[in-house]
Write a protein that holds these residues in place. Structure first.
Motif, PDB file in Angstrom:
ATOM      1  N   ALA A 177      19.123 -23.823   4.265  1.00 49.92           N
ATOM      2  CA  ALA A 177      18.368 -24.368   3.140  1.00 49.92           C
ATOM      3  C   ALA A 177      16.926 -24.647   3.499  1.00 49.92           C
ATOM      4  O   ALA A 177      16.072 -24.771   2.607  1.00 49.92           O
ATOM      5  N   ARG A 178      16.604 -24.725   4.783  1.00 49.78           N
ATOM      6  CA  ARG A 178      15.243 -25.017   5.234  1.00 49.78           C
ATOM      7  C   ARG A 178      14.423 -23.749   5.466  1.00 49.78           C
ATOM      8  O   ARG A 178      13.225 -23.843   5.762  1.00 49.78           O
ATOM      9  N   ILE A 179      15.021 -22.580   5.366  1.00 48.69           N
ATOM     10  CA  ILE A 179      14.295 -21.336   5.608  1.00 48.69           C
ATOM     11  C   ILE A 179      13.414 -21.023   4.398  1.00 48.69           C
ATOM     12  O   ILE A 179      13.915 -20.974   3.271  1.00 48.69           O
ATOM     13  N   PRO A 180      12.120 -20.794   4.586  1.00 48.92           N
ATOM     14  CA  PRO A 180      11.250 -20.472   3.442  1.00 48.92           C
ATOM     15  C   PRO A 180      11.723 -19.202   2.740  1.00 48.92           C
ATOM     16  O   PRO A 180      12.140 -18.238   3.370  1.00 48.92           O
ATOM     17  N   GLY A 181      11.656 -19.210   1.409  1.00 54.77           N
ATOM     18  CA  GLY A 181      12.016 -18.039   0.626  1.00 54.77           C
ATOM     19  C   GLY A 181      13.464 -17.978   0.194  1.00 54.77           C
ATOM     20  O   GLY A 181      13.838 -17.092  -0.580  1.00 54.77           O
ATOM     21  N   VAL A 182      14.293 -18.894   0.676  1.00 54.56           N
ATOM     22  CA  VAL A 182      15.713 -18.899   0.286  1.00 54.56           C
ATOM     23  C   VAL A 182      15.836 -19.511  -1.108  1.00 54.56           C
ATOM     24  O   VAL A 182      15.277 -20.566  -1.382  1.00 54.56           O
ATOM     25  N   ARG A 183      16.562 -18.834  -1.981  1.00 59.51           N
ATOM     26  CA  ARG A 183      16.736 -19.317  -3.353  1.00 59.51           C
ATOM     27  C   ARG A 183      18.135 -18.948  -3.848  1.00 59.51           C
ATOM     28  O   ARG A 183      18.862 -18.214  -3.188  1.00 59.51           O
ATOM     29  N   SER A 184      18.486 -19.455  -5.017  1.00 61.09           N
ATOM     30  CA  SER A 184      19.806 -19.187  -5.579  1.00 61.09           C
ATOM     31  C   SER A 184      19.714 -18.102  -6.646  1.00 61.09           C
ATOM     32  O   SER A 184      18.647 -17.816  -7.193  1.00 61.09           O
ATOM     33  N   ALA A 185      20.865 -17.497  -6.939  1.00 59.75           N
ATOM     34  CA  ALA A 185      20.980 -16.487  -7.991  1.00 59.75           C
ATOM     35  C   ALA A 185      22.140 -16.878  -8.897  1.00 59.75           C
ATOM     36  O   ALA A 185      23.194 -17.312  -8.416  1.00 59.75           O
TER      37      ALA A 185
END
Length: 363
Positions: free
Chosen positions: A281-289
């Motif tokens: 969850a802390r990695i930049p660019g991670v998002r949900s779909a």
């Protein structure tokens, strides 16, 4: 005048009530809820500071406008800080806080901060941190027996993979793959075995490792995974140090895919699995779909990240119970390999377990 009956005092009413019973929670669950509370408090602090900065800018603009009209500045109005939720005191045992947070989770997810929805418009997917927080909670509640050094971790999946030898992806059929990974410490020349398309083959040592492949990020054993940091920030730093990065690949993408490999094809301590999701969850660019599907078509909520260099998107799929279902990789934009949406690989985890010998299956 009607007679008014005597009303018992508060102390007497309190004696009539049953003694409160504090819910019993495992220590690891308490730690997770405490960290979640801290994140909520930090988020409120950031929201409040952003609101204050925005209000300060508006006040300065209003003040400048008044000076322009009247030649003098009006005194600024006094603003008191707004608390969106009451302050919470953490008791020494943390039981009350953990119980309240558990009840809040049972009632429903917290509001998504990443966007707003118009009245009557269907809500979007939960934020990535919410999805991964749920997955972390589920992983933490899943008990696993320690894996001995003489045993093998067994994972059965349904997979599809694209052959790139021709320069263009040629997608193969959906088929079953069984993997047995050795848990032996030190270097091994045979890290495990794979059965695919009815044929049993052995995993060879990594290219150039004539003395065998050591335990590590490329050959993670249960014991090695158990020794990783449990604090998300420290775990993410460690993975960035250990994860190899391919040519043309972003480091954050390599780490994201490494975490996906670990949670998808390993058996590990619950605390390690929970920490991996929280680190992701802390990695930049991670998002949900909103909708994602694994290799067998099982639908769920997706967690995705795009590699802007390669144009590839990696996606994890979580079921309604927040358990990990599988993953897939496809093109997020047109590249030399093909148009956007071209599938490169997909898998769906069917079974995990621990067995005594390669070739055995969990009973």
């Amino acid at each position: 005048m009607n007679d008014i009956p005597d009303i018992p005092d508060v102390e007497e009413l309190a004696r009539l009530l049953p003694e409160p019973v504090a819910p019993e929670l495992p220590r690891r669950a308490h730690d997770l809820h405490r960290e979640r509370l801290m994140r909520l408090i930090d988020q409120d602090g950031r929201d409040h500071r952003a609101h204050q900065d925005s209000q300060d800018r508006r006040d300065r603009q209003d003040s400048q406008g008044r000076r322009g009209r009247r030649g003098s500045a009006a005194p600024a109005a006094v603003r008191w800080p707004v608390l969106r939720r009451p302050a919470v005191l953490l008791p020494a045992a943390g039981v009350a806080v953990a119980g309240a947070l558990t009840a809040a989770l049972a009632l429903g997810p917290p509001p998504v901060r990443s966007g707003t929805a118009e009245a009557g418009t269907p809500a979007g997917p939960p934020a990535a941190e919410v999805v991964l927080d749920r997955a972390s909670t589920v992983a933490l509640a899943t008990d696993t027996d320690p894996v001995g050094e003489d045993s093998f971790v067994y994972v059965r999946s349904m997979v599809r993979e694209a052959d790139l030898t021709s320069g263009k992806p040629v997608l193969g059929p959906l088929h079953q793959r069984e993997v047995w990974r050795s848990q032996r410490p030190g270097r091994v020349t045979v890290p495990g075995h794979i059965r695919e398309n009815g044929e049993m083959s052995r995993m060879n040592a990594e290219f150039g490792d004539t003395g065998g492949t050591p335990v590590g990020v490329n050959r993670p054993t249960y014991r090695w995974l158990a020794e990783l940091p449990r604090e998300p920030a420290a775990l993410l730093r460690r993975l960035r140090e250990l994860t190899p990065v391919e040519d043309g690949q972003e480091q954050d993408q390599a780490v994201f895919e490494q975490i996906g490999y670990l949670v998808g094809e390993q058996v590990m301590p619950p605390e390690t699995a929970a920490a991996l999701y929280r680190a992701a969850a802390r990695i930049p660019g991670v998002r949900s779909a909103a909708d994602a599907s694994d290799a067998t078509g099982r639908h769920g909520v997706g967690i995705v990240r795009d590699d802007t260099r390669s144009g590839e998107r990696s996606e994890w799929v979580f079921g309604k119970d927040s358990s990990f279902l599988g993953s897939r990789t496809y093109l997020s934009r047109d590249t030399a390999l093909g148009p956007a949406g071209t599938l490169l690989s997909a898998d769906a985890v069917q079974e995990r377990g621990v067995v005594a010998e390669a070739g055995d299956r969990p009973s």
